[in-house]
Each structure stands twice: as structure tokens, then as C-alpha cells.
Scaffold this motif. Sequence first.
Motif, PDB file in Angstrom:
ATOM      1  N   PHE A 157       3.589   1.416  -5.804  1.00 51.47           N
ATOM      2  CA  PHE A 157       2.903   2.418  -5.232  1.00 51.47           C
ATOM      3  C   PHE A 157       3.074   3.658  -6.305  1.00 51.47           C
ATOM      4  CE2 PHE A 157       4.787   7.013  -4.073  1.00 51.47           C
ATOM      5  CZ  PHE A 157       3.522   7.601  -3.382  1.00 51.47           C
ATOM      6  N   LYS A 158       1.519   4.282  -6.745  1.00 53.74           N
ATOM      7  CA  LYS A 158       1.738   4.954  -7.749  1.00 53.74           C
ATOM      8  C   LYS A 158       1.072   6.999  -7.763  1.00 53.74           C
ATOM      9  CE  LYS A 158      -0.427   0.815  -9.810  1.00 53.74           C
ATOM     10  NZ  LYS A 158      -1.368  -0.122 -10.662  1.00 53.74           N
ATOM     11  N   GLY A 159       1.526   6.962  -6.056  1.00 53.95           N
ATOM     12  CA  GLY A 159       1.458   8.560  -5.954  1.00 53.95           C
ATOM     13  C   GLY A 159       0.801   8.651  -4.891  1.00 53.95           C
ATOM     14  N   VAL A 160      -0.562   7.401  -4.508  1.00 51.47           N
ATOM     15  CA  VAL A 160      -1.548   7.649  -3.820  1.00 51.47           C
ATOM     16  C   VAL A 160      -1.201   6.769  -2.174  1.00 51.47           C
ATOM     17  CG1 VAL A 160      -4.171   6.472  -3.651  1.00 51.47           C
ATOM     18  CG2 VAL A 160      -3.208   7.008  -5.376  1.00 51.47           C
ATOM     19  N   PRO A 161      -1.545   7.153  -1.356  1.00 46.07           N
ATOM     20  CA  PRO A 161      -1.363   6.694  -0.015  1.00 46.07           C
ATOM     21  C   PRO A 161      -1.104   5.138  -0.052  1.00 46.07           C
ATOM     22  CG  PRO A 161      -1.986   9.222  -0.257  1.00 46.07           C
ATOM     23  CD  PRO A 161      -2.597   8.100  -0.997  1.00 46.07           C
ATOM     24  N   ILE A 162      -0.386   4.268   0.996  1.00 45.16           N
ATOM     25  CA  ILE A 162      -0.638   2.988   0.620  1.00 45.16           C
ATOM     26  C   ILE A 162      -0.972   2.649   2.527  1.00 45.16           C
ATOM     27  CG2 ILE A 162       0.203   1.215   0.678  1.00 45.16           C
ATOM     28  CD1 ILE A 162       2.043   1.702  -1.249  1.00 45.16           C
ATOM     29  N   THR A 163      -2.110   1.651   2.385  1.00 43.11           N
ATOM     30  CA  THR A 163      -2.486   1.884   3.922  1.00 43.11           C
ATOM     31  C   THR A 163      -1.570   0.569   4.446  1.00 43.11           C
ATOM     32  OG1 THR A 163      -4.513   2.194   3.361  1.00 43.11           O
ATOM     33  CG2 THR A 163      -4.196   0.614   5.125  1.00 43.11           C
ATOM     34  N   VAL A 164      -0.595   0.676   5.773  1.00 51.67           N
ATOM     35  CA  VAL A 164       0.429  -0.525   6.128  1.00 51.67           C
ATOM     36  C   VAL A 164      -0.719  -0.842   7.920  1.00 51.67           C
ATOM     37  CG1 VAL A 164       2.344   0.340   5.353  1.00 51.67           C
ATOM     38  CG2 VAL A 164       1.593   1.368   7.104  1.00 51.67           C
ATOM     39  N   PHE A 165       0.062  -2.154   7.597  1.00 50.68           N
ATOM     40  CA  PHE A 165      -0.739  -3.089   8.995  1.00 50.68           C
ATOM     41  C   PHE A 165       0.111  -3.442   9.620  1.00 50.68           C
ATOM     42  CE2 PHE A 165      -3.905  -2.881   5.566  1.00 50.68           C
ATOM     43  CZ  PHE A 165      -5.445  -3.131   5.569  1.00 50.68           C
ATOM     44  N   PRO A 166       0.710  -2.266  10.258  1.00 54.03           N
ATOM     45  CA  PRO A 166       1.840  -2.478  11.787  1.00 54.03           C
ATOM     46  C   PRO A 166       1.530  -3.910  13.013  1.00 54.03           C
ATOM     47  CG  PRO A 166       1.419  -0.138  12.455  1.00 54.03           C
ATOM     48  CD  PRO A 166       0.375  -0.944  10.806  1.00 54.03           C
ATOM     49  N   ALA A 167       2.437  -4.575  12.743  1.00 54.90           N
ATOM     50  CA  ALA A 167       2.363  -5.652  13.699  1.00 54.90           C
ATOM     51  C   ALA A 167       3.404  -5.764  15.353  1.00 54.90           C
ATOM     52  CB  ALA A 167       2.046  -7.071  12.959  1.00 54.90           C
ATOM     53  N   PRO A 168       3.317  -4.715  16.596  1.00 56.69           N
ATOM     54  CA  PRO A 168       5.077  -4.407  16.980  1.00 56.69           C
ATOM     55  C   PRO A 168       4.980  -5.679  17.357  1.00 56.69           C
ATOM     56  CG  PRO A 168       2.837  -2.370  16.980  1.00 56.69           C
ATOM     57  CD  PRO A 168       2.107  -3.951  16.710  1.00 56.69           C
ATOM     58  N   ALA A 169       5.654  -5.945  18.326  1.00 57.09           N
ATOM     59  CA  ALA A 169       6.145  -6.820  18.930  1.00 57.09           C
ATOM     60  C   ALA A 169       6.314  -6.849  20.486  1.00 57.09           C
ATOM     61  CB  ALA A 169       7.738  -6.941  19.223  1.00 57.09           C
TER      62      ALA A 169
END
Length: 219
Positions: free
Chosen positions: A102-114
Motif C-alpha cells: 500500500f503506497k497511499g493509493v486505493p487497492i482493488t480487492v476481489f472478494p469471493a463470498p461463501a
Amino acid sequence: MDVTSLTTTPTTTPPKAEAPKVSTDYQMFLKMLTAQMKNQDPLNPIESSDYATQLATFSGVEQQVKTNQLLESLTSQLGVSGMGQLALWVGMEARAAVPVAFKGVPITVFPAPAKDADKTVLVAYDAQDHEVSRQVIPVSTDPLQWTGTTETGAQMLPGSYSFRLESYKSGKIIANDKVEVFSKLTEVRQSDKGAVLATETGATVLPSEVKALRPVHVP
């Protein structure tokens, strides 16, 4: 995000112990068989079929040793070839369930709900595996942005962060899974599991665990 020129780290293979020489063993087997014939009981000689069985058994072992040596050679060659192909991935971003810088820029995450989840919570952890934030997110596989802010709105420090998704049903947690992100690859190396990829945070990931590749993203 700055793009630096990165190359693979050369690895050395420790010398292997020399394989037993099958031809030498075969000569020893013949000497033992000859001695057995000379010292057999004349009144109760060994059946010729027994000699044939012993010879066939040794021949089978001899062939197996040669086959194993060939397989070891092929495996070694394929390992080097595989590392050469994976080296092309170095400098790219791989999508996998690993920590990300993390460098102060938003991170894209890829959730996978149960399956059957009616609530999901995204939990972030720092490099020491301490929980630093949690937020309820939609029950969806759509990617979303993690902005790196606490519940009070404070900005988190640059560093390595990882994510997990808690899935709930009727108020009870039914799954707690790692969340995939895009992280930059820095090298490919050999391990006891074969070739593995290293990321800029120091994490390693198997090629089979990489779900997608893309050029380094520059915001």
C-alpha cells in the motif's frame, strides 16, 4: 507506481550423489549367482527355473533404476524450462491471495463470498498480521476499492497489507477466506514445491495460484 527493471535471481543446484552404476551391480549379481551354483547341494540342486526367476527379478530392478534416472533428468530439464517461461512474468502484476504494498493509493480487492452468505465483512491486516480495519461490504464478487483509511478516517501508513473476507449467514460466520489482489512480481525461484513467484512484499505464490496477469498499473 514506478516500474523498475527486475530480473530473476540465479539459483544453483546442489550436486547430487552419483547414481549407482547398474553395470557394476550386474557383474556382482553374476558372480553371486555363479558362487551359488558352485556351492549348491549336489543332492538337492537348485531348479533352473529359480535361476531364471532371480535373473528376471534383477533385470526388472535394473530397468527401474534406468527409468528413474531418466525421469530425474527430464524433471530437471522441465524445471529449468518452466522457470524460463515464468521469468517473463517478472515485472508484471499477478492477481492472487497474497499481501500487497500500500503506497497511499486505493487497492482493488476481489472478494469471493461463501455460498448462501447474507453478510460479508472485509478485514485488513498489516505486515504483523494485526487487524487494522474492517468494513461491511456488499455480498458480491464485484471488485471494490480499499482506500487505506481507518474507521475514524485516518490514513494508514504505507506498508504491506493483506485481506480476508468474513462471510456470515443468519449472524453466524460460515467462512473466513483470503482475498485476491494484484501484486507486483519481482522474481521466480525454485523451491521444494517447484518454481514459485515472489512479490514485492516478499510473499511467494505458486504459478497455479495466479488468477490473472496485467502490466504494472500506473495511476
